[in-house]
Design a protein around this motif. Sequence first.
Motif, PDB file in Angstrom:
ATOM      1  N   PHE A  36      19.540 -56.188   4.216  1.00 46.46           N
ATOM      2  CA  PHE A  36      18.581 -56.807   5.056  1.00 46.46           C
ATOM      3  C   PHE A  36      17.259 -56.418   4.773  1.00 46.46           C
ATOM      4  N   LYS A  37      16.263 -57.124   4.470  1.00 48.40           N
ATOM      5  CA  LYS A  37      15.020 -56.913   4.367  1.00 48.40           C
ATOM      6  C   LYS A  37      14.195 -56.753   5.863  1.00 48.40           C
ATOM      7  N   ILE A  38      13.573 -55.676   5.885  1.00 42.62           N
ATOM      8  CA  ILE A  38      12.797 -55.497   6.853  1.00 42.62           C
ATOM      9  C   ILE A  38      11.229 -55.683   6.752  1.00 42.62           C
ATOM     10  N   SER A  39      10.938 -56.480   7.499  1.00 43.61           N
ATOM     11  CA  SER A  39       9.181 -57.021   7.441  1.00 43.61           C
ATOM     12  C   SER A  39       8.335 -56.804   8.680  1.00 43.61           C
ATOM     13  N   PRO A  40       7.538 -56.032   8.431  1.00 44.09           N
ATOM     14  CA  PRO A  40       6.592 -55.777   9.778  1.00 44.09           C
ATOM     15  C   PRO A  40       6.052 -57.001  10.109  1.00 44.09           C
ATOM     16  N   SER A  41       5.615 -57.061  11.322  1.00 45.14           N
ATOM     17  CA  SER A  41       4.983 -58.037  11.975  1.00 45.14           C
ATOM     18  C   SER A  41       3.647 -58.599  11.366  1.00 45.14           C
ATOM     19  N   GLN A  42       2.965 -59.675  11.481  1.00 44.10           N
ATOM     20  CA  GLN A  42       1.787 -60.097  11.107  1.00 44.10           C
ATOM     21  C   GLN A  42       1.827 -60.098   9.592  1.00 44.10           C
ATOM     22  N   GLY A  43       2.959 -60.309   8.976  1.00 41.36           N
ATOM     23  CA  GLY A  43       2.883 -60.369   7.441  1.00 41.36           C
ATOM     24  C   GLY A  43       2.329 -59.356   6.656  1.00 41.36           C
ATOM     25  N   LYS A  44       2.638 -58.206   7.123  1.00 45.76           N
ATOM     26  CA  LYS A  44       2.242 -56.775   6.462  1.00 45.76           C
ATOM     27  C   LYS A  44       3.132 -56.463   5.744  1.00 45.76           C
ATOM     28  N   SER A  45       2.879 -55.714   4.461  1.00 46.88           N
ATOM     29  CA  SER A  45       3.856 -55.321   3.493  1.00 46.88           C
ATOM     30  C   SER A  45       4.406 -53.674   4.161  1.00 46.88           C
ATOM     31  N   GLY A  46       5.327 -53.284   3.800  1.00 46.90           N
ATOM     32  CA  GLY A  46       5.958 -51.945   4.004  1.00 46.90           C
ATOM     33  C   GLY A  46       4.898 -51.043   3.134  1.00 46.90           C
ATOM     34  N   PHE A  47       5.076 -49.638   3.291  1.00 44.84           N
ATOM     35  CA  PHE A  47       4.193 -48.591   2.478  1.00 44.84           C
ATOM     36  C   PHE A  47       4.880 -47.309   2.544  1.00 44.84           C
ATOM     37  N   VAL A  48       4.717 -46.778   1.533  1.00 46.54           N
ATOM     38  CA  VAL A  48       5.415 -45.224   0.995  1.00 46.54           C
ATOM     39  C   VAL A  48       4.275 -44.486   0.662  1.00 46.54           C
ATOM     40  N   THR A  49       4.593 -43.255   0.972  1.00 51.26           N
ATOM     41  CA  THR A  49       4.054 -41.858   0.543  1.00 51.26           C
ATOM     42  C   THR A  49       5.076 -41.147  -0.064  1.00 51.26           C
ATOM     43  N   ALA A  50       4.715 -39.989  -0.241  1.00 59.43           N
ATOM     44  CA  ALA A  50       5.769 -38.804  -0.672  1.00 59.43           C
ATOM     45  C   ALA A  50       5.422 -37.642  -0.331  1.00 59.43           C
ATOM     46  N   PHE A  51       6.410 -36.626  -0.071  1.00 56.46           N
ATOM     47  CA  PHE A  51       6.124 -35.341   0.394  1.00 56.46           C
ATOM     48  C   PHE A  51       7.150 -34.518  -0.445  1.00 56.46           C
ATOM     49  N   TYR A  52       6.803 -33.217  -0.529  1.00 58.17           N
ATOM     50  CA  TYR A  52       7.718 -32.164  -1.550  1.00 58.17           C
ATOM     51  C   TYR A  52       7.575 -30.920  -0.557  1.00 58.17           C
ATOM     52  N   GLU A  53       8.568 -30.113  -1.377  1.00 63.01           N
ATOM     53  CA  GLU A  53       8.686 -28.593  -0.816  1.00 63.01           C
ATOM     54  C   GLU A  53       7.829 -27.728  -1.628  1.00 63.01           C
ATOM     55  N   PRO A  54       6.614 -27.286  -1.091  1.00 65.11           N
ATOM     56  CA  PRO A  54       5.622 -26.259  -1.700  1.00 65.11           C
ATOM     57  C   PRO A  54       6.271 -25.034  -2.094  1.00 65.11           C
ATOM     58  N   GLU A  55       5.755 -24.369  -3.199  1.00 61.52           N
ATOM     59  CA  GLU A  55       5.919 -22.880  -3.291  1.00 61.52           C
ATOM     60  C   GLU A  55       4.774 -22.062  -2.902  1.00 61.52           C
ATOM     61  N   LEU A  56       5.080 -21.211  -2.071  1.00 69.18           N
ATOM     62  CA  LEU A  56       3.848 -20.604  -1.605  1.00 69.18           C
ATOM     63  C   LEU A  56       4.039 -18.960  -1.662  1.00 69.18           C
ATOM     64  N   GLU A  57       3.106 -18.337  -2.352  1.00 70.66           N
ATOM     65  CA  GLU A  57       2.911 -16.957  -2.708  1.00 70.66           C
ATOM     66  C   GLU A  57       2.619 -16.361  -1.251  1.00 70.66           C
ATOM     67  N   VAL A  58       3.644 -15.037  -0.895  1.00 70.40           N
ATOM     68  CA  VAL A  58       3.243 -14.489   0.413  1.00 70.40           C
ATOM     69  C   VAL A  58       3.568 -13.253   0.367  1.00 70.40           C
ATOM     70  N   SER A  59       3.191 -12.393   1.024  1.00 66.45           N
ATOM     71  CA  SER A  59       3.367 -10.784   1.363  1.00 66.45           C
ATOM     72  C   SER A  59       4.263 -10.670   2.658  1.00 66.45           C
ATOM     73  N   SER A  60       5.003  -9.693   2.711  1.00 66.20           N
ATOM     74  CA  SER A  60       5.806  -9.282   3.767  1.00 66.20           C
ATOM     75  C   SER A  60       4.709  -8.554   4.866  1.00 66.20           C
ATOM     76  N   THR A  61       3.755  -8.027   4.334  1.00 67.52           N
ATOM     77  CA  THR A  61       2.832  -7.154   5.134  1.00 67.52           C
ATOM     78  C   THR A  61       1.337  -7.837   5.176  1.00 67.52           C
ATOM     79  N   PRO A  62       0.625  -7.698   6.096  1.00 63.52           N
ATOM     80  CA  PRO A  62      -0.705  -8.271   6.038  1.00 63.52           C
ATOM     81  C   PRO A  62      -1.740  -7.176   5.384  1.00 63.52           C
ATOM     82  N   ASP A  63      -2.900  -7.629   4.725  1.00 62.05           N
ATOM     83  CA  ASP A  63      -3.922  -6.807   4.413  1.00 62.05           C
ATOM     84  C   ASP A  63      -5.209  -7.580   4.427  1.00 62.05           C
ATOM     85  N   GLU A  64      -6.183  -7.327   3.521  1.00 61.36           N
ATOM     86  CA  GLU A  64      -7.567  -7.845   3.603  1.00 61.36           C
ATOM     87  C   GLU A  64      -7.329  -9.284   2.792  1.00 61.36           C
TER      88      GLU A  64
END
Length: 369
Positions: free
Chosen positions: A84-112
């Motif tokens: 089934f095609k899903i069509s938003p109201s008022q003749g608008k089109s659908g829209f996609v963005t994207a997401f991902y899983e970042p890699e983040l450098e971290v420490s188990s203890t804090p400092d400056e």
Amino acid sequence: MNTPFSIDEVSFRDLPGWREDNPSKLFAAMGTILSHLRNAKPYRTGALGVTAAELVLLLEAADGNEADSPEQARRFFETNCVPFKISPSQGKSGFVTAFYEPELEVSSTPDEIWRYPIYRRPPELVDIDDDNRPSGFDPTYAFGRQGKDGISYFPDRRAIDEGYLQGRGLEIAWAKSKVDLFFVHVQGAARLLFRNGEVKRITYAAKAGHPFSPIGRLLLDRGELDPKTVSMQTIRKWLADHPDDVDGVLWHNRSYIFFLEADVAKDDMGPIAAAKVPLIAGRALAVDRLIHTFGLPFFIHAPSLTHLDDGKPFARLMLALDTGSAIVGPARGDIFTGSGFEAGELAGTVRNDADFYILLPHAAAERYR
């Protein structure tokens, strides 16, 4: 059904690019979803009305299906689903963005250097629903702070950045970049790379409750960015070029995310998101969970989105496995591109019109014919 969109039956011949797609990777994920639904709480039924029980019928039909070829994989869906095609109201089109899983450098203890904490969910943060929502409490808030005198709004991003949770032992790790950590909040998950070589995964646990306010929109409204080229990359560059303005811009988004630790079971498996199963790179879609039920297949056709498929228009069958604060509407989706820097580069520039087709199991499809 009174809904702000239309849903119209089509044939598989009407799906642009369907004959070239290879949905074989979906079968292992469908088995994982089936196992989850048999052993845990069923998915919430969205406004479209497709139930988890109807989804299970499709998943059971797929159980044990090897899908040895793209043709066999497509034939399964052609036999067991109705598009089934899903069509938003008022003749608008659908829209996609994207997401991902970042890699983040971290420490188990804090400092400056390592001074920006990643927080677990605080014990006083409670879920809000119609049973415990205080009189006059904003109906859009799903979380609040439980105190001696009742439930109130939880502190926002600025208050937490300025130390509201400091020293309570809620820290998972510490990052060295406030901006990198902010984008982990936006994505809702990350792989943490510790200085000793250890790798951990964090996933969404809860949020402070305040609405998500995109900083890209703020910068566009201020005339700081060009709407034709706005992307995660251009937003990051602006922040790098304006260090004195970083706090004010980030604090515009009052929403704050809390995380929980999870194992990195396999390097090629995505994070476990809202549907409680691992995401599949390129095949997992975040949808509006108020409208759609998790686990259902969607065929997405985005002619102008070409950089994910070597210059070819994006046309793939995907599974609805996640949601997000910015994913609002019947034909609005967020494509999961994978983990790490390259996945982030792919995700950061996806902002494309798209056609949304939902593949309904036969039992559900009869209601819409």
